[in-house]
Design a protein around this motif. Sequence first.
Motif, PDB file in Angstrom:
ATOM      1  N   GLN A  86     -26.530 -14.010   0.109  1.00 54.75           N
ATOM      2  CA  GLN A  86     -27.790 -13.687   0.783  1.00 54.75           C
ATOM      3  C   GLN A  86     -28.949 -14.427   0.114  1.00 54.75           C
ATOM      4  O   GLN A  86     -29.818 -14.996   0.793  1.00 54.75           O
ATOM      5  CB  GLN A  86     -28.029 -12.174   0.736  1.00 54.75           C
ATOM      6  N   GLN A  87     -28.957 -14.409  -1.210  1.00 58.24           N
ATOM      7  CA  GLN A  87     -30.036 -15.084  -1.943  1.00 58.24           C
ATOM      8  C   GLN A  87     -30.020 -16.587  -1.666  1.00 58.24           C
ATOM      9  O   GLN A  87     -31.070 -17.209  -1.450  1.00 58.24           O
ATOM     10  CB  GLN A  87     -29.875 -14.819  -3.453  1.00 58.24           C
ATOM     11  N   ALA A  88     -28.824 -17.159  -1.671  1.00 56.78           N
ATOM     12  CA  ALA A  88     -28.716 -18.608  -1.453  1.00 56.78           C
ATOM     13  C   ALA A  88     -29.142 -18.983  -0.033  1.00 56.78           C
ATOM     14  O   ALA A  88     -29.776 -20.031   0.171  1.00 56.78           O
ATOM     15  CB  ALA A  88     -27.277 -19.054  -1.718  1.00 56.78           C
ATOM     16  N   PHE A  89     -28.796 -18.169   0.944  1.00 60.17           N
ATOM     17  CA  PHE A  89     -29.244 -18.447   2.321  1.00 60.17           C
ATOM     18  C   PHE A  89     -30.771 -18.446   2.389  1.00 60.17           C
ATOM     19  O   PHE A  89     -31.380 -19.308   3.039  1.00 60.17           O
ATOM     20  CB  PHE A  89     -28.666 -17.412   3.307  1.00 60.17           C
ATOM     21  N   ILE A  95     -31.812 -19.747   7.136  1.00 55.14           N
ATOM     22  CA  ILE A  95     -32.074 -18.687   8.117  1.00 55.14           C
ATOM     23  C   ILE A  95     -33.313 -19.054   8.913  1.00 55.14           C
ATOM     24  O   ILE A  95     -34.328 -19.422   8.321  1.00 55.14           O
ATOM     25  CB  ILE A  95     -32.343 -17.337   7.414  1.00 55.14           C
ATOM     26  N   GLN A  96     -33.227 -18.953  10.224  1.00 51.30           N
ATOM     27  CA  GLN A  96     -34.457 -19.033  11.024  1.00 51.30           C
ATOM     28  C   GLN A  96     -34.609 -17.709  11.776  1.00 51.30           C
ATOM     29  O   GLN A  96     -35.206 -16.784  11.254  1.00 51.30           O
ATOM     30  CB  GLN A  96     -34.443 -20.259  11.922  1.00 51.30           C
ATOM     31  N   CYS A  97     -33.999 -17.569  12.956  1.00 50.51           N
ATOM     32  CA  CYS A  97     -34.130 -16.271  13.634  1.00 50.51           C
ATOM     33  C   CYS A  97     -33.297 -15.205  12.939  1.00 50.51           C
ATOM     34  O   CYS A  97     -33.590 -14.027  13.031  1.00 50.51           O
ATOM     35  CB  CYS A  97     -33.739 -16.383  15.099  1.00 50.51           C
ATOM     36  N   CYS A 132     -24.747 -21.214  15.275  1.00 51.75           N
ATOM     37  CA  CYS A 132     -26.155 -21.029  14.949  1.00 51.75           C
ATOM     38  C   CYS A 132     -26.965 -21.912  15.889  1.00 51.75           C
ATOM     39  O   CYS A 132     -26.717 -23.116  15.966  1.00 51.75           O
ATOM     40  CB  CYS A 132     -26.443 -21.414  13.492  1.00 51.75           C
ATOM     41  N   ARG A 133     -27.930 -21.322  16.585  1.00 50.06           N
ATOM     42  CA  ARG A 133     -28.736 -22.092  17.532  1.00 50.06           C
ATOM     43  C   ARG A 133     -30.019 -22.612  16.897  1.00 50.06           C
ATOM     44  O   ARG A 133     -30.832 -23.222  17.582  1.00 50.06           O
ATOM     45  CB  ARG A 133     -29.090 -21.230  18.752  1.00 50.06           C
ATOM     46  N   GLN A 138     -26.833 -27.732   8.163  1.00 52.92           N
ATOM     47  CA  GLN A 138     -26.882 -28.411   6.860  1.00 52.92           C
ATOM     48  C   GLN A 138     -27.251 -27.430   5.738  1.00 52.92           C
ATOM     49  O   GLN A 138     -26.584 -27.360   4.704  1.00 52.92           O
ATOM     50  CB  GLN A 138     -27.922 -29.536   6.921  1.00 52.92           C
ATOM     51  N   GLN A 139     -28.318 -26.678   5.964  1.00 55.31           N
ATOM     52  CA  GLN A 139     -28.775 -25.755   4.918  1.00 55.31           C
ATOM     53  C   GLN A 139     -27.783 -24.609   4.711  1.00 55.31           C
ATOM     54  O   GLN A 139     -27.711 -24.041   3.625  1.00 55.31           O
ATOM     55  CB  GLN A 139     -30.151 -25.170   5.282  1.00 55.31           C
ATOM     56  N   ILE A 140     -27.054 -24.264   5.756  1.00 54.53           N
ATOM     57  CA  ILE A 140     -26.052 -23.198   5.616  1.00 54.53           C
ATOM     58  C   ILE A 140     -24.943 -23.664   4.676  1.00 54.53           C
ATOM     59  O   ILE A 140     -24.528 -22.936   3.765  1.00 54.53           O
ATOM     60  CB  ILE A 140     -25.494 -22.802   6.999  1.00 54.53           C
ATOM     61  N   VAL A 141     -24.498 -24.888   4.852  1.00 54.43           N
ATOM     62  CA  VAL A 141     -23.463 -25.431   3.957  1.00 54.43           C
ATOM     63  C   VAL A 141     -24.014 -25.533   2.537  1.00 54.43           C
ATOM     64  O   VAL A 141     -23.331 -25.189   1.561  1.00 54.43           O
ATOM     65  CB  VAL A 141     -22.963 -26.798   4.478  1.00 54.43           C
TER      66      VAL A 141
END
Length: 155
Positions: A86-89, A95-97, A132-133, A138-141
């Motif tokens: 969670q912290q890394a996300f 995370i956007q929406c 993910c829309r 990229q940021q998720i990986v």
Amino acid sequence: MIIVNTKKYEIPENIHNKKLSEYIREDLGLTGTKIGCDIGVCGSCTVLVNGEARRSCKLVLSDVEGCEIITIEGISPQDGSLHPLQQAFMDAGAIQCGFCTPGMVLSALALLLKNHRPSRAEIRQALKGNLCRCTGYQQIVDAVETAAKTMYPNQ
Ligand code: FES
Ligand code: FES
């Protein structure tokens, strides 16, 4: 009986055919599990079932009798701090929406429990069923790579 986030719940006979996703949200009030497509395509309803990432909209309660379920509410420590994923996300801007995020995090957790240093290709493979829309992935990986280092620093 099922176990959700370490608590045991007896399942009344008349709701054995209820979807796990609906039970989690409506009966247990654990609304962190999201329902997007409701037909097993988007991955937003992903939870852990005995440590495996599973789509809760494709399971009914009788499918998970005796199983241990972990939802997004069950992964963080009791002290209210965030799980490293969670912290890394958050830190990576993954995370956007946020609608896909609980499912993404749980699919990533299922991966990291088995593979402490996945390659970027392995992360993408593990998350390929989670749509993910917003973020472009990229940021998720990036976030999953960072969380792996935090969770297993000596690998
Ligand atoms: S809501 Fe279950 S896969 Fe989309
Ligand atoms: S952050 Fe919006 S769908 Fe992924």
